[in-house]
Write an enzyme that holds these catalytic residues in place. Structure first.
Site, short mmCIF file in Angstrom:
data_model
loop_
_atom_site.label_atom_id
_atom_site.label_comp_id
_atom_site.label_asym_id
_atom_site.label_seq_id
_atom_site.Cartn_x
_atom_site.Cartn_y
_atom_site.Cartn_z
N GLY A 169 0.85 -1.18 0.00
CA GLY A 169 0.00 0.00 0.00
C GLY A 169 0.88 1.23 0.00
O GLY A 169 0.81 2.08 0.88
N GLU A 179 0.36 -1.09 -4.79
CA GLU A 179 -0.73 -0.15 -4.54
C GLU A 179 -1.91 -0.59 -5.38
O GLU A 179 -1.76 -0.90 -6.56
CB GLU A 179 -0.27 1.27 -4.90
CG GLU A 179 -1.36 2.31 -4.88
CD GLU A 179 -2.04 2.45 -3.52
OE1 GLU A 179 -1.35 2.57 -2.51
OE2 GLU A 179 -3.29 2.41 -3.48
N ASP A 195 -4.88 1.75 5.71
CA ASP A 195 -6.29 2.09 5.88
C ASP A 195 -6.76 1.56 7.23
O ASP A 195 -6.68 0.37 7.49
CB ASP A 195 -7.08 1.44 4.73
CG ASP A 195 -8.50 1.99 4.63
OD1 ASP A 195 -9.01 2.46 5.66
OD2 ASP A 195 -9.06 1.94 3.53
N GLU A 247 3.63 10.80 2.44
CA GLU A 247 2.70 11.93 2.46
C GLU A 247 1.90 11.93 3.75
O GLU A 247 1.70 12.94 4.39
CB GLU A 247 1.76 11.80 1.28
CG GLU A 247 0.65 12.80 1.35
CD GLU A 247 -0.33 12.61 0.21
OE1 GLU A 247 -1.49 12.97 0.36
OE2 GLU A 247 0.11 12.09 -0.83
N GLU A 248 1.47 10.71 4.14
CA GLU A 248 0.67 10.59 5.34
C GLU A 248 1.48 11.01 6.57
O GLU A 248 0.99 11.72 7.44
CB GLU A 248 0.20 9.14 5.47
CG GLU A 248 -1.08 8.94 6.19
CD GLU A 248 -2.23 9.66 5.53
OE1 GLU A 248 -3.13 10.09 6.28
OE2 GLU A 248 -2.24 9.83 4.29
#
Lengths: 590, 274
Positions: free
Chosen positions: B83, B106, B170, B249-250
């Site tokens: 992911g 991904e 997630d 990014e997260e």
């Protein structure tokens, strides 16, 4: 009055267990005499049985002391079949089972299910369930529960795909599991968290597994691929193949309905965008899903109405979500007797068995869902690719539901006698069970071999069924639930970054509107392409005489162009385009 | 989280790893793909049939097409980012381990396309380090659009990986969605299969519940033992840990919002038959 076909025969210890609808009988193999039958249970028990829906899985332990059955109600039932027929226990299973069985000592029950998990249960439910510590995470209630586990089973292993079948190896040291996403997994048993090996090369679902009793190092597997595969399962090495499909195809009587519309699955599309020219993925998919469900409901409406009041089969449970996401079939299918335009041919191996005929050779036998014959071929030698011409068929006229190899090597075939007739019009002598016998290396209908058991099963042991009940039986649902329901054209991963630039011209030509986003991407890519070309030119200038680089980059662009031209064409092979990714990443642009 | 995961709506459309990549930001910005051109819903159902292309087995995969600079070397990926999202970790790690192949997985089409385009751009525009003997920059990273919950063993041989990353996965908050979490008792068996003994699983999240979930399941799994951050740093894996914290990014978003990040790492161990 129509009757249930027999859907499963389990032999052992001079007795046989035969499944018909929600009932099963135990008969003497030699005399055909009925030892037990659930149809003889008392009224309360009978009423209860009628509510469970047809028996989907059944198994008997090696001493014929206990039998286990599961229906559509996700309940695991343990029956005493020695001396007296008695329901000993009933346990809730977390998901619908796909295969159940005993370990050799008869003390442990192993269940694989549609969610992809394998649980084991003790023969008799523990009266004081203590949460066991051996199963990672599974036994704890609350926010850390990864698996529903209503009957405190031991989680052996799990796939993230529907588990179609499992096998314990002869020494019960390993468990072999097969799933709808082409995998065969070899794990330790009972420590299923250690994966020893995968046997990979299937390109479609795997639906049948078999280890010959005379050659326990070998695994034979089959599914949607046109061949059976023979493995050395310990090393994961593919040792030989039997080309099966061409031999089976002429006998496939039952076809699957065409996909109404491939669901726009999973890819999610993009967010709302005013300039978006295509309908957004989410809305489209939802719409279709609902429509599909509605159609399914319409189909089954009559069934439900008739069953209401008397029974409530197959509670729509948490499974539904899973089922839907797997394209797991509308509940009721109209498979037979539809006009052929709406049908497609699906090949799905149903069962694989083997027989050692000594000097005449060792044979692999198999059946396919909806095909009217039992097929057999010599177990190929290592490295051999047995052609379809080596596969022989014994045609029985009606679709074969299942078959079992008896102790003498005879093959007992169960047929869907009601198939292709208007419900109830089946004449009395319709064969539901047939024995095939060997003559040297040839298998054929045993002439004049009217064993008492066969006649008992064909005449006496019939369980009446309403047309609605027969519909619920849904014998051919694997034809719909096993293949993947994806639109092969819908694989929007653009494999070649720079080809998009080249593709612009052609898209413009067709008058298709590009979105802001697509234009933005293209701009960047054009800039990148220009930059690469510029770099190449610089390199070339600096390295006079070395023209190779320039040629390469030229070829690159050309290749990009040609690939983009092909991109619109549907990719062959349906859902599993193995090897198609060879061109996936075109990164050698420098 | 679901909302935060939505790509590119922060207006900062440029690749997050560019700054880390160090060199010539202005020049690269002209050719690097922009996230806002690859926006997509944050979720994909891992159980449904996606139109995916994947190899039947790892040896049927064309690794040379993904790592052309390593073609013929027989090298296979050792790091897998499950992911990988927009690929921040891969881009950050690539220059640190130039001879180690890394693969991002991904499932979302647009996002995987973005990472792909980004790698293509970085490969062709990043000037090579003249002092390095390794193949060109970013030649060691690649991406596949894949459903790692189903097809991990299709890409990786038994015991072929030394590191497996699950960064800000997630969270699937609802209890009935927990089964879709990327860490589960049954999936851990597959991760243990592709990881070599001694290999490390890195997990990080800003969701406390998910952290507890991942930590608990990994702790209870017989083939993993916890390994502390200090221990990893002592072993020289500090740069990896740093990248796990900050490169995605997260990770950056959580930092901007001054949120907490929970790291949990585990080592693959072996067990005996009995």
């Amino acid at each position: 009055m129509p009757h249930f076909p027999h859907t499963r025969l389990v032999f052992g210890d001079g007795q046989v267990l035969a499944v018909s609808g929600q009932h099963f009988h135990v008969l003497n193999v030699h005399t055909g005499e009925v030892i037990h039958s659930t149809t003889n249970l008392d009224k309360d028990a009978l009423e209860k049985l009628n509510n469970t829906g047809p028996i989907r899985c059944a198994a008997v332990d090696s001493t014929f002391s206990h039998a286990i059955t599961t229906g559509d109600d996700k309940k695991l039932k343990v029956w005493q079949v020695r001396d007296e027929l008695k329901l000993l226990s009933e346990r809730d299973l977390p998901k619908k089972p796909t295969e159940i069985g005993f370990t050799r000592d008869g003390q442990t029950i192993v269940v694989s299910d549609k969610f992809g998990d394998v649980f084991s249960y003790p023969l008799h439910p523990d009266p004081t369930p203590v949460s066991s510590t051996s199963q990672p995470g599974a036994s704890k209630r609350g926010s850390l529960t990864a698996h529903e586990n209503p009957s405190n089973g031991t989680l052996i292993l799990g796939h993230a795909s529907m588990l179609t079948s499992y096998l314990l190896t002869a020494d019960e040291q390993y468990i072999i599991t097969a799933d709808r996403d082409e995998h065969i997994r070899v794990s330790w048993f009972p420590k299923g968290y250690v994966i020893e090996r995968y046997c990979l090369s299937h390109e479609k679902f795997v639906s049948a597994l078999h280890i010959p009793s005379f050659k326990s190092s070998v695994l034979v597997s089959g599914g949607g691929d046109p061949m059976l595969k023979v493995w050395d399962w310990m090393s994961g090495k593919l040792v030989s193949e039997i080309m099966a499909f061409d031999a089976v195809e002429p006998y496939i009587k039952v076809k699957a309905p065409k996909w109404r519309k491939p669901w726009h699955v999973g890819d999610g599309g993009e967010e709302d965008d005013a300039s978006e020219s295509k309908p957004k993925g989410k809305g489209r998919r939802r719409g279709k899903g609902k429509k599909g469900a509605e159609e399914a409901r319409e189909h089954s409406a009559d069934v439900e109405q008739q069953q209401e009041g008397t029974s409530k089969p197959a509670e729509p449970s948490a499974d539904v979500e899973m089922a839907e996401s797997r394209a797991d079939t509308p509940a009721t299918l109209q498979l037979a007797n539809e006009d052929s335009e709406d049908q497609r041919l699906v090949f799905a191996v149903q069962r694989i068995q083997s027989v050692d005929r000594g000097e005449h050779g060792q044979f692999v036998l198999f059946s396919a869902v909806g095909a009217s014959a039992v097929f057999y071929a010599h177990l190929p030698a290592d490295g051999e690719k047995a052609p379809a011409s080596s596969v022989r068929a014994v045609d029985l006229g009606k679709p074969v539901i299942d078959f079992t190899v008896g102790h003498d090597g005879c093959v007992w075939v169960l047929m869907d006698a009601e198939w292709g007739t208007n419900a109830g019009s089946v004449v009395g002598d319709a064969r539901r069970v047939q024995i095939l016998a060997w003559q040297d290396a040839t298998l054929s209908e045993a002439p004049g071999n009217e064993s008492p058991l066969v006649s008992a099963l064909n005449t006496k042991m019939l369980v009446p069924a309403t047309p609605a009940e027969l519909k619920t039986l849904d014998l051919y649902s694997p034809l719909v639930s096993l293949p993947k329901n994806v639109d092969p054209e819908h694989d929007p991963l653009i494999r070649d970054t720079l080809s998009e630039v080249a593709a612009v011209a052609s898209i413009d030509g067709e008058g298709k509107q590009l979105t802001q986003r697509e234009l933005g991407r293209l701009k960047k890519k054009k800039a990148l392409l220009a930059k690469i070309q510029e770099q190449e030119q610089q390199k070339q200038r600096s390295r006079e005489g070395t023209t190779e680089v320039e040629a390469d980059s030229g070829r690159e662009v050309k290749r990009a162009r040609s690939e983009s031209a092909v991109e619109g064409a549907p990719e062959a092979g349906g859902g599993t385009n193995t090897g198609a990714e060879t061109r996936d990443v075109e990164m050698g642009a420098s | 989280m679901a909302k935060r995961k939505r790509a590119g709506d922060d207006g900062n459309g440029n690749g997050d790893g560019v700054a880390d990549a160090g060199s010539s930001k202005q020049v690269q910005n002209d050719v690097l793909p922009q996230k806002r051109h690859y926006r997509q819903r944050a979720h994909a159902n891992p159980f449904s049939d996606h139109a995916l292309a994947y190899p039947a087995s790892p040896d049927q995969f064309d690794w040379d097409a993904h790592y052309p600079a390593f073609a013929g070397s027989g090298k296979r990926p050792e790091f897998a980012d499950v992911g990988c999202g927009f690929g921040g970790l891969l881009i950050a790690l690539a220059p640190l381990f130039p001879d180690t192949l890394m693969l991002g997985m991904e499932i979302r089409v647009q996002v995987s396309q973005y990472v792909h385009d980004r790698i293509v751009a970085l490969r062709s525009t990043t000037p090579a380090d003249p002092s390095s003997t390794s193949p060109g920059p970013y030649q060691n990273v690649s991406i596949v659009r894949a459903n790692a919950m189903k097809f991990m063993p299709n890409y990786f041989e038994k015991h072929s990986l030394s590191a497996l990353f699950f960064l800000f996965p997630d969270p699937h908050f609802k209890a009935r969605k927990h089964k879709a979490r990327i860490i589960s008792p049954t999936l851990l068996a597959e991760y243990a299969y592709v990881l070599r003994p001694g290999g490390i699983v890195y997990t990080i999240t800003d969701v406390r519940d998910l952290h507890d979930w991942m930590r608990t399941h990994l702790e209870q799994f017989p083939l993993f033992e916890p390994v502390s951050e200090e221990e990893l740093r002592k072993e020289g894996k500090g740069p990896i840990v740093d990248a796990v914290y900050t490169s995605t990014e997260e990770g950056k978003k959580v930092e901007r919002n001054k949120g907490d990040k929970w790291l949990a790492c585990f080592r693959r161990i072996e067990v005996s038959r009995d």
